[in-house]
Design a protein around this motif. Structure first.
Motif, PDB file in Angstrom:
ATOM      1  N   VAL A  94     -35.124   6.354 -20.001  1.00 46.41           N
ATOM      2  CA  VAL A  94     -35.612   7.320 -20.893  1.00 46.41           C
ATOM      3  C   VAL A  94     -34.653   8.620 -21.149  1.00 46.41           C
ATOM      4  N   ALA A  97     -31.383   7.446 -22.705  1.00 49.07           N
ATOM      5  CA  ALA A  97     -31.382   7.162 -24.031  1.00 49.07           C
ATOM      6  C   ALA A  97     -31.266   8.453 -24.844  1.00 49.07           C
ATOM      7  N   GLY A  98     -31.657   9.476 -24.308  1.00 50.82           N
ATOM      8  CA  GLY A  98     -31.256  10.842 -25.165  1.00 50.82           C
ATOM      9  C   GLY A  98     -30.041  11.358 -24.958  1.00 50.82           C
ATOM     10  N   PRO A 101     -25.892   8.121 -25.873  1.00 55.90           N
ATOM     11  CA  PRO A 101     -26.125   7.334 -27.025  1.00 55.90           C
ATOM     12  C   PRO A 101     -25.001   6.113 -27.120  1.00 55.90           C
ATOM     13  N   ASN A 117     -38.778  -1.325 -20.823  1.00 53.80           N
ATOM     14  CA  ASN A 117     -37.553  -0.787 -20.472  1.00 53.80           C
ATOM     15  C   ASN A 117     -36.459  -1.533 -21.143  1.00 53.80           C
ATOM     16  N   LEU A 120     -36.094  -0.737 -24.918  1.00 52.70           N
ATOM     17  CA  LEU A 120     -35.816   0.522 -24.960  1.00 52.70           C
ATOM     18  C   LEU A 120     -34.135   0.651 -24.996  1.00 52.70           C
ATOM     19  N   LYS A 123     -32.796  -0.709 -27.932  1.00 49.88           N
ATOM     20  CA  LYS A 123     -32.845  -0.003 -29.197  1.00 49.88           C
ATOM     21  C   LYS A 123     -32.059   1.372 -28.913  1.00 49.88           C
ATOM     22  N   SER A 124     -31.575   1.623 -27.971  1.00 46.12           N
ATOM     23  CA  SER A 124     -31.016   3.134 -27.615  1.00 46.12           C
ATOM     24  C   SER A 124     -29.714   3.303 -27.818  1.00 46.12           C
ATOM     25  N   PHE A 125     -28.869   2.031 -27.350  1.00 48.57           N
ATOM     26  CA  PHE A 125     -27.476   2.194 -27.138  1.00 48.57           C
ATOM     27  C   PHE A 125     -26.744   1.387 -28.121  1.00 48.57           C
ATOM     28  N   LYS A 126     -26.187   1.893 -29.183  1.00 51.08           N
ATOM     29  CA  LYS A 126     -25.547   1.279 -30.378  1.00 51.08           C
ATOM     30  C   LYS A 126     -24.435   0.403 -30.050  1.00 51.08           C
TER      31      LYS A 126
END
Length: 425
Positions: A94, A97-98, A101, A117, A120, A123-126
């Motif tokens: 969490v 993720a913020g 990136p 987990n 997440l 979907k969080s780290f391009k």
């Protein structure tokens, strides 16, 4: 002089420092170097997820691209850490993720990872490209589907195969042989110490060994030590606990003594077989660069633990199970624990009273007592605890402890003391 170089030049120079310890040393030179190093660090290693919080890491290193994180103690691999103990990756994911990136790589070891987990993470780290899960739990194929991971030490191998490896793979640096059926159809042992000896003779670049086998001899260990003095990691697991030298029926002290005496750069050692306090005297005397030691079913008395804690100057992680080590050596070497990452002891002779004293004496350590049978203060103070986990931390006692874990800080120790007053004879 340290501040005479432009920041972009120093940042370029720092990029050639790959080891965490080198970068940590650089950051101590001056405030300017500290800032340049922290802003330019792209990879971080957290050896204990409870030794620091995600917020502290992110505040110091704001532009990380690769994270390696470890959770439960090493003996979780042997089912000695109770289910529900902790090691949850969720708060780290969490937070990252913020904050990160552009994170590309996550390596997790002995952590609880759920399907949510993994979703997440996906979907969080391009730019995410690498996920490594070692001895992790809590996820299913649904979670892996989010990551679309690929699968691939394991083929069967025998002494004959290792001899072929020794003849053909002259650049081999690391060997891992895991347990399987070591017998052929006639009941003969097909994987012995001879396969490992052959690799040590034929592979001059061999530095790291993890080897499971049924039998071992002092002569084989001495040969390996002489063949490969460049060894930095040597982990030997003899499947039968307290197995002696199968040729002489003697303890394996001399063989492991040869390993630590000849391999001057040894960083990690795991031992098994019949071992007495004598081998720990060898380790304390010779293994000056040893950082991690794992011991099981070994030793005669507290003297063995004392040799290790007082003699191994570079020791960072010590893992012990089913050994006759207790209060005297632990308390006598308490200050050594502040220079280490962690100590794990299970099925040893450490008492609840000693754990309380250690927690009071060393406030910068988290001293965790793990008792699945009930509160550790429910019996006499000289009653041995089931498991003890001690680790250095700047985050204080953790907040996600299950009911069978107690932290021996001064406040908790005082409460236990008051609770047991009047319950004498």
């Amino acid at each position: 002089m340290a501040q005479s170089f432009p920041e972009d030049v120093l940042e370029h120079v720092f990029s050639f420092l790959n080891h965490d310890r080198d970068r940590n040393a650089v950051s101590l030179v001056c405030k300017s170097w500290y800032d340049i190093e922290r802003l330019s660090r792209r990879r971080i290693f957290i050896g204990n997820c409870y030794a620091v919080s995600p917020e502290i890491v992110i505040r110091r290193f704001p532009d990380v691209r690769a994270v390696e994180l470890k959770g439960k103690p090493h003996f979780a691999d042997f089912n000695l850490v109770p289910e529900g103990w902790g090691g949850y990756v969720y708060p780290w994911v969490v937070s990252m993720a913020g904050a990160y990136p552009w994170l590309e790589e996550i390596k997790l070891k002995r952590m609880v990872v759920t399907d949510e987990n993994l979703e997440l993470i996906s979907k969080s780290f391009k730019n995410f490209t690498v996920l490594v899960l070692l001895s992790c739990e809590g996820f299913t194929t649904d979670g892996l589907a989010y990551i679309a991971a690929n699968c691939r030490v394991l083929d069967y191998i025998e002494d004959v195969g290792l001899e072929a490896l020794a003849a053909a793979c002259k650049d081999l640096q690391e060997l891992r042989v895991f347990p399987s059926d070591p017998y052929d159809a006639e009941g003969n042992v097909t994987l012995t110490e001879q396969g490992l000896v052959a690799v040590s003779e034929g592979c001059p670049k061999l530095q790291s060994v993890l080897y499971f086998c049924r039998q071992m001899s002092n002569a084989a260990l001495v040969a390996i030590a002489r063949n490969r003095p460049n060894m930095i990691r040597f982990r030997l697991c003899i499947i039968e606990p307290r197995a002696p030298d199968y040729l002489t029926l003697e303890p394996l002290d001399a063989g492991f003594g040869a390993i630590v005496e000849n391999c001057k750069e040894l960083l990690r050692l795991s031992m098994s077989g019949l071992l007495t306090d004598r081998v720990f005297e060898y380790i304390g005397t010779h293994a000056k660069k040893l950082e991690m030691l794992s011991i099981a079913f070994a030793g005669d008395s507290d003297l063995g633990l004392h040799h290790v804690l007082s003699g191994c100057e570079s020791l960072r992680k010590l893992e012990i199970r089913d050994c006759p080590f207790g209060d005297k050596a632990l308390l006598a070497n308490a200050t050594k624990l502040e220079t280490m990452r962690s100590l794990w002891m299970s099925s040893c002779s450490v008492s609840f009273g000693a754990c309380k004293l250690l927690g009071q004496k060393m406030p910068r350590l988290n001293v965790e007592v793990i008792n699945e049978r009930g509160p550790p203060d429910s019996g006499p103070e000289d009653c041995p605890v089931e498991k003890l986990y001690v680790y250095r931390t700047i985050a204080g006692p953790r907040v996600d402890m299950p009911g069978f874990v107690w932290t021996m800080d001064e406040r908790v120790s005082s409460r236990f003391s008051r609770a047991t007053e009047g319950h004498g004879d």
